[in-house]
Design a protein around this motif. Structure first.
Motif, mmCIF file in Angstrom:
data_model
loop_
_atom_site.group_PDB
_atom_site.id
_atom_site.type_symbol
_atom_site.label_atom_id
_atom_site.label_comp_id
_atom_site.label_asym_id
_atom_site.label_seq_id
_atom_site.Cartn_x
_atom_site.Cartn_y
_atom_site.Cartn_z
ATOM 1 N N TYR A 15 -3.044 -5.360 9.688
ATOM 2 C CA TYR A 15 -1.637 -5.708 9.860
ATOM 3 C C TYR A 15 -0.817 -5.637 8.580
ATOM 4 O O TYR A 15 0.397 -5.664 8.638
ATOM 5 C CB TYR A 15 -1.482 -7.088 10.515
ATOM 6 C CG TYR A 15 -2.404 -8.168 9.994
ATOM 7 C CD1 TYR A 15 -2.115 -8.870 8.843
ATOM 8 C CD2 TYR A 15 -3.570 -8.482 10.673
ATOM 9 C CE1 TYR A 15 -2.953 -9.852 8.377
ATOM 10 C CE2 TYR A 15 -4.418 -9.471 10.219
ATOM 11 C CZ TYR A 15 -4.104 -10.161 9.069
ATOM 12 O OH TYR A 15 -4.946 -11.141 8.621
ATOM 13 N N PHE A 16 -1.418 -5.577 7.385
ATOM 14 C CA PHE A 16 -0.603 -5.401 6.180
ATOM 15 C C PHE A 16 -1.258 -4.577 5.078
ATOM 16 O O PHE A 16 -0.652 -4.326 4.045
ATOM 17 C CB PHE A 16 -0.116 -6.736 5.613
ATOM 18 C CG PHE A 16 -1.176 -7.577 4.955
ATOM 19 C CD1 PHE A 16 -1.619 -7.311 3.687
ATOM 20 C CD2 PHE A 16 -1.709 -8.660 5.630
ATOM 21 C CE1 PHE A 16 -2.583 -8.101 3.088
ATOM 22 C CE2 PHE A 16 -2.663 -9.454 5.041
ATOM 23 C CZ PHE A 16 -3.104 -9.170 3.766
ATOM 24 N N GLY A 17 -2.473 -4.151 5.241
ATOM 25 C CA GLY A 17 -3.131 -3.350 4.210
ATOM 26 C C GLY A 17 -4.139 -4.181 3.441
ATOM 27 O O GLY A 17 -4.922 -4.909 4.037
ATOM 28 N N SER A 18 -4.109 -4.092 2.109
ATOM 29 C CA SER A 18 -5.100 -4.819 1.323
ATOM 30 C C SER A 18 -4.436 -5.866 0.436
ATOM 31 O O SER A 18 -3.265 -5.754 0.074
ATOM 32 C CB SER A 18 -5.918 -3.848 0.472
ATOM 33 O OG SER A 18 -5.101 -3.249 -0.497
ATOM 34 N N LEU A 19 -5.225 -6.870 0.088
ATOM 35 C CA LEU A 19 -4.753 -7.957 -0.765
ATOM 36 C C LEU A 19 -5.843 -8.238 -1.794
ATOM 37 O O LEU A 19 -7.006 -8.441 -1.438
ATOM 38 C CB LEU A 19 -4.485 -9.214 0.061
ATOM 39 C CG LEU A 19 -4.003 -10.440 -0.709
ATOM 40 C CD1 LEU A 19 -2.594 -10.201 -1.243
ATOM 41 C CD2 LEU A 19 -4.007 -11.661 0.198
ATOM 42 N N ILE A 27 -8.099 -15.137 5.262
ATOM 43 C CA ILE A 27 -8.718 -14.605 4.050
ATOM 44 C C ILE A 27 -9.598 -15.661 3.385
ATOM 45 O O ILE A 27 -10.708 -15.357 2.927
ATOM 46 C CB ILE A 27 -7.642 -14.054 3.094
ATOM 47 C CG1 ILE A 27 -7.009 -12.810 3.736
ATOM 48 C CG2 ILE A 27 -8.227 -13.733 1.728
ATOM 49 C CD1 ILE A 27 -5.803 -12.280 3.044
ATOM 50 N N ALA A 28 -9.146 -16.914 3.356
ATOM 51 C CA ALA A 28 -9.954 -17.991 2.763
ATOM 52 C C ALA A 28 -11.266 -18.174 3.526
ATOM 53 O O ALA A 28 -12.321 -18.369 2.916
ATOM 54 C CB ALA A 28 -9.162 -19.296 2.739
ATOM 55 N N PRO A 80 -0.070 -15.083 -4.047
ATOM 56 C CA PRO A 80 0.925 -15.274 -2.996
ATOM 57 C C PRO A 80 0.594 -14.436 -1.759
ATOM 58 O O PRO A 80 0.080 -13.324 -1.870
ATOM 59 C CB PRO A 80 2.242 -14.813 -3.625
ATOM 60 C CG PRO A 80 1.861 -14.013 -4.813
ATOM 61 C CD PRO A 80 0.457 -14.370 -5.195
ATOM 62 N N VAL A 81 0.889 -14.998 -0.590
ATOM 63 C CA VAL A 81 0.646 -14.324 0.689
ATOM 64 C C VAL A 81 1.930 -14.413 1.507
ATOM 65 O O VAL A 81 2.510 -15.485 1.640
ATOM 66 C CB VAL A 81 -0.520 -14.994 1.461
ATOM 67 C CG1 VAL A 81 -0.738 -14.315 2.800
ATOM 68 C CG2 VAL A 81 -1.791 -14.981 0.633
#
Length: 97
Positions: A29-33, A77-78, A48-49
């Motif tokens: 839904y948004f790519g990579s972090l 993610i956590a 930041p998210v």
């Protein structure tokens, strides 16, 4: 307030206390972090998210957009990171980065 405006202002952060360097986390839904890790002398690092829109394919050339909150993304993610090792936790924020 429009959905797009809500998404732009919805923010959470991941607070990481582990010095481990993780590879970027991929999401459709948004790519990579990339999760920040604390540098030498720092107790924690903040990533930041932001919220985003997901798109569901309903078939017959129809789609439906749905909102994914910043907190939902940070918690997801956590959960993934903490399955590998303990260190990151989500926290809500109203502070723009």
């Amino acid at each position: 307030m429009s959905t797009q405006a809500q998404i732009q202002t919805d923010m959470a952060v991941l607070v990481n206390i582990s010095t481990e360097k993780w590879p970027p986390r991929q999401r459709t839904y948004f790519g990579s972090l990339t999760i920040s890790s604390p540098q030498l002398g720092e107790a924690f690092a903040i990533t930041p998210v932001r919220a985003c829109l997901g798109v569901m394919d309903l078939g017959d050339k129809r789609t439906m957009e749905y909102r994914i909150t910043a907190r939902e993304i940070a918690e997801d993610i956590a959960r993934e990171i903490n399955g590998d090792s303990v260190g990151a936790s989500p926290a809500a924020t109203k502070t723009p980065w």
